[in-house]
Design a protein around this motif. Sequence first.
Motif, mmCIF file in Angstrom:
data_model
loop_
_atom_site.group_PDB
_atom_site.id
_atom_site.type_symbol
_atom_site.label_atom_id
_atom_site.label_comp_id
_atom_site.label_asym_id
_atom_site.label_seq_id
_atom_site.Cartn_x
_atom_site.Cartn_y
_atom_site.Cartn_z
ATOM 1 N N GLU A 1 35.841 47.005 31.768
ATOM 2 C CA GLU A 1 36.885 45.972 31.655
ATOM 3 C C GLU A 1 37.912 46.390 30.613
ATOM 4 O OE1 GLU A 1 35.144 42.143 30.996
ATOM 5 O OE2 GLU A 1 34.235 42.085 32.996
ATOM 6 N N TYR B 1 40.145 49.238 31.979
ATOM 7 C CA TYR B 1 41.194 48.794 32.907
ATOM 8 C C TYR B 1 42.312 48.079 32.163
ATOM 9 C CZ TYR B 1 37.739 49.710 36.554
ATOM 10 O OH TYR B 1 36.825 50.304 37.371
ATOM 11 N N MET B 2 41.916 47.264 31.189
ATOM 12 C CA MET B 2 42.905 46.513 30.422
ATOM 13 C C MET B 2 43.836 47.479 29.694
ATOM 14 S SD MET B 2 43.954 44.662 27.729
ATOM 15 C CE MET B 2 42.861 45.181 26.419
ATOM 16 N N ASP C 1 38.343 49.155 41.269
ATOM 17 C CA ASP C 1 39.569 49.527 40.558
ATOM 18 C C ASP C 1 39.424 50.861 39.836
ATOM 19 O OD1 ASP C 1 40.898 47.252 41.293
ATOM 20 O OD2 ASP C 1 40.214 46.093 39.570
ATOM 21 N N LEU D 1 33.592 45.975 39.953
ATOM 22 C CA LEU D 1 34.474 46.653 39.009
ATOM 23 C C LEU D 1 34.890 48.031 39.530
ATOM 24 C CD1 LEU D 1 32.746 45.796 35.644
ATOM 25 C CD2 LEU D 1 35.136 45.418 36.127
ATOM 26 N N ARG E 1 44.349 50.646 30.327
ATOM 27 C CA ARG E 1 45.092 51.494 31.252
ATOM 28 C C ARG E 1 46.337 50.744 31.730
ATOM 29 N NH1 ARG E 1 44.099 52.685 36.968
ATOM 30 N NH2 ARG E 1 45.035 54.719 37.415
ATOM 31 N N LYS E 2 46.151 49.470 32.044
ATOM 32 C CA LYS E 2 47.279 48.670 32.509
ATOM 33 C C LYS E 2 48.296 48.502 31.385
ATOM 34 C CE LYS E 2 46.340 45.239 35.360
ATOM 35 N NZ LYS E 2 45.824 43.922 35.763
#
Lengths: 257, 83
Positions: B65, B68-69, B22, B19, B71-72
């Motif tokens: 997780e 990141y989700m 990223d 992880l 942020r995207k």
Amino acid sequence: MSGLRVLVGCKRVIDYAVKIRVKPDNTGVITEGVKHSMNPFDEIAVEEAVRMKEKKLASEIIAVSCGPTQCQETLRTAMAMGADKSIHVEVDAASYENLQPLHVAKILAKVAQDVKADIVFTGKQAIDDDCNQTGQMVAALLDWPQATFASKIEKANGDLTVTREIDGGLETIKVQLPAVLTADLRLNEPRYATLPNIMKAKKKKMEKKKPEDYGVDIGPRQSILKVEDPPVRQAGSKLDSVETLVSKLKDAGLVPS
Amino acid sequence: MSLPMRYRVKHLYKTLLHLGKDYPRGYEYFRSRLHASFIRHKDVESTEEVEALIAKGEYVVKELEALYMLRKYRTLKKRYYDA
């Protein structure tokens, strides 16, 4: 209608978090040594396909990607997320620069017929060229109905009820299968490809094909004249009084003088 | 520590490392801190304590997780949907 076969298009693009730099000769953007990942909208499409499989709507998910060898990483990610197998249509790096949505659409249409897909699923657009054409063109080439910008997909008897994001609201349509779907941002929240799943994905089957295998001519239809950075935003300035602000606004014609 | 537990700790470390690739502030930043926090607890012996630490680590995995989700999602929303 259990046992739908879903073909998901996955494009390998420069990672969304990377700052894009234009090549000094203005022919394109720098891709060497830059982090790449799966197009986020395609990730959403893969996720939706996987959820369809979990709900027993779909029986098989096939991921497909057109491009250079590195696209295989993208396909591995798709398989780690839950795609059953994948097809890599290899296009060498030089031709890939001129590969356009029409070529990809032709290849996807052929692949869809080849694997007898019931649904072709892609992201609504790629975050690199922002074309937003591939899904629509696949639908046209196959003469299938299309449901683009999907933000909700439900099964209704033999059809699909799809909620689409349109300007200023939502539209609900019914499409008959086979159909082409493209995913919008709010369709779902893609899962993370975990390490064990990436390892397991290495055992899944990946077919290697060439555009010629599908009889698609990938000769360029357009040529790129110039790629430029967007104009830099002008720096602002601090004013010391309200009077100067008002006079500046008047000069700019933003308030009646 | 029992052997299966040792394996779980190792697995957790590997998952977190994966992880970390990223992580917005870079892999090295993440790796050094991750390593330090595992080393800090190297002498923990009791099963309950290790169990609690693993649970904490798994919580961090979920948080990352989600980070990141989000942020995207936010980047894309800003880029394509906010006029």
